[in-house]
Design a protein around this motif. Structure first.
Motif, short mmCIF file in Angstrom:
data_model
loop_
_atom_site.label_atom_id
_atom_site.label_comp_id
_atom_site.label_asym_id
_atom_site.label_seq_id
_atom_site.Cartn_x
_atom_site.Cartn_y
_atom_site.Cartn_z
N SER A 1 -5.47 9.55 1.92
CA SER A 1 -4.08 9.28 2.28
C SER A 1 -3.61 7.88 1.96
CB SER A 1 -3.89 9.53 3.79
OG SER A 1 -4.20 10.86 4.13
N TYR A 2 -4.44 7.06 1.31
CA TYR A 2 -4.05 5.67 1.08
C TYR A 2 -4.44 5.17 -0.31
CZ TYR A 2 -3.11 5.21 6.07
OH TYR A 2 -2.59 5.36 7.33
N ILE B 1 -6.25 -0.07 7.33
CA ILE B 1 -6.36 1.10 6.46
C ILE B 1 -7.82 1.53 6.37
CG2 ILE B 1 -6.05 1.95 4.10
CD1 ILE B 1 -3.69 -0.06 3.91
N GLU C 1 1.05 5.31 1.44
CA GLU C 1 0.51 6.28 2.40
C GLU C 1 1.01 7.67 2.07
OE1 GLU C 1 0.06 6.81 7.25
OE2 GLU C 1 1.69 5.58 6.44
N PHE D 1 0.86 -1.19 0.00
CA PHE D 1 0.00 0.00 0.00
C PHE D 1 0.88 1.23 0.00
CE2 PHE D 1 0.71 -1.02 4.44
CZ PHE D 1 0.95 0.21 5.03
#
Length: 243
Positions: free
Chosen positions: A201-202, A224, A162, A160
């Protein structure tokens, strides 16, 4: 003029930054200090615009300095350790310079401070981009620029991503890679059948999702959140992959 303070326990680092400041017409050096406690007292008692602050120092670390100073001045962190970058940006630093610091990189950080302190248009940031790719993606990797090198990252290794202000952390199976980049650009650079933005933000790799519970995604030991504005699109992507 921007009134500057240098705080570093290494004499050579003090000399280099002092020399760099002398070459930039809109900066003026007020004082150079090796003692962070003395520097903190000075910042609290006088009007200092900008501090070039080392992270690892005896008595008081740069991060502790930021917490105590509480936005009394703008700060550019200087250090040889990239792992402190995210800690610094959580405390609203102007920029993060990795030693040894090249003058052109120092100048760009100074311009950024000038734009903030003098309310000027933000100058172009040092560009650290993912490879420009359309969503007709034909490669199984991207390149991103870190402070010292261009790093190849295989898409299958990404868990992922961030985002934090202008910086992002790319979490892979083995490491976290910090790069100056916007979430929008990295999102556009990744193939949309493999990666999806789930929050401001992800961005997550669909194939690395282990479970989804209400508004939370689990990837490894990371939870998340799913943002409201991304929920509908994300769950449609998941539904299309259901059997």
């Amino acid at each position: 003029m921007i009134k500057c303070l240098i705080v570093d326990d290494e004499p050579l680092a003090l000399d280099i930054i002092e020399d760099y400041i002398s070459k930039i017409p809109f900066l003026t050096l007020h004082k150079r200090l090796h003692n962070p406690i003395e520097a903190l007292t000075l910042v609290q008692e006088e009007k200092i615009d900008l501090v070039f602050l080392d992270v690892q120092m005896p008595e008081l670390t740069g991060i502790q300095f930021l917490k105590i100073a509480n936005d009394k001045c703008k700060v550019i962190l200087t250090t040889a350790y990239p792992e402190y970058a995210l800690d610094g940006y959580e405390h609203n630093v102007v920029d993060y310079l990795l030693k040894p610091i090249a003058f052109d990189r120092f100048y760009k950080a100074a311009q950024k401070a000038q734009s903030i302190l003098c309310n000027l248009p933000t100058p172009p940031s040092p560009v650290i981009e993912a490879s420009p790719v359309s969503n007709t993606f034909t490669h199984d990797f991207i390149f991103v620029k870190t402070e010292y090198k261009i790093q190849k990252i295989y898409l299958d290794d990404i868990l992922f991503i961030e985002g934090l202000k202008d910086y992002i952390s790319i979490y892979t199976k083995t490491e976290r890679i910090i790069t100056l980049q916007s979430m929008k650009k990295i999102d556009e650079a990744l193939p949309n059948h493999l990666f999806v933005r789930v929050h401001k933000s992800y961005i997550v790799a669909l194939g690395k999702i282990e479970s989804i519970e209400r508004s939370r995604i689990t990837i490894g030991d990371k939870i998340i959140p799913i943002g409201d504005t991304h929920r509908e699109y994300f769950f449609k992507m998941i539904e299309d992959k259901n059997v």
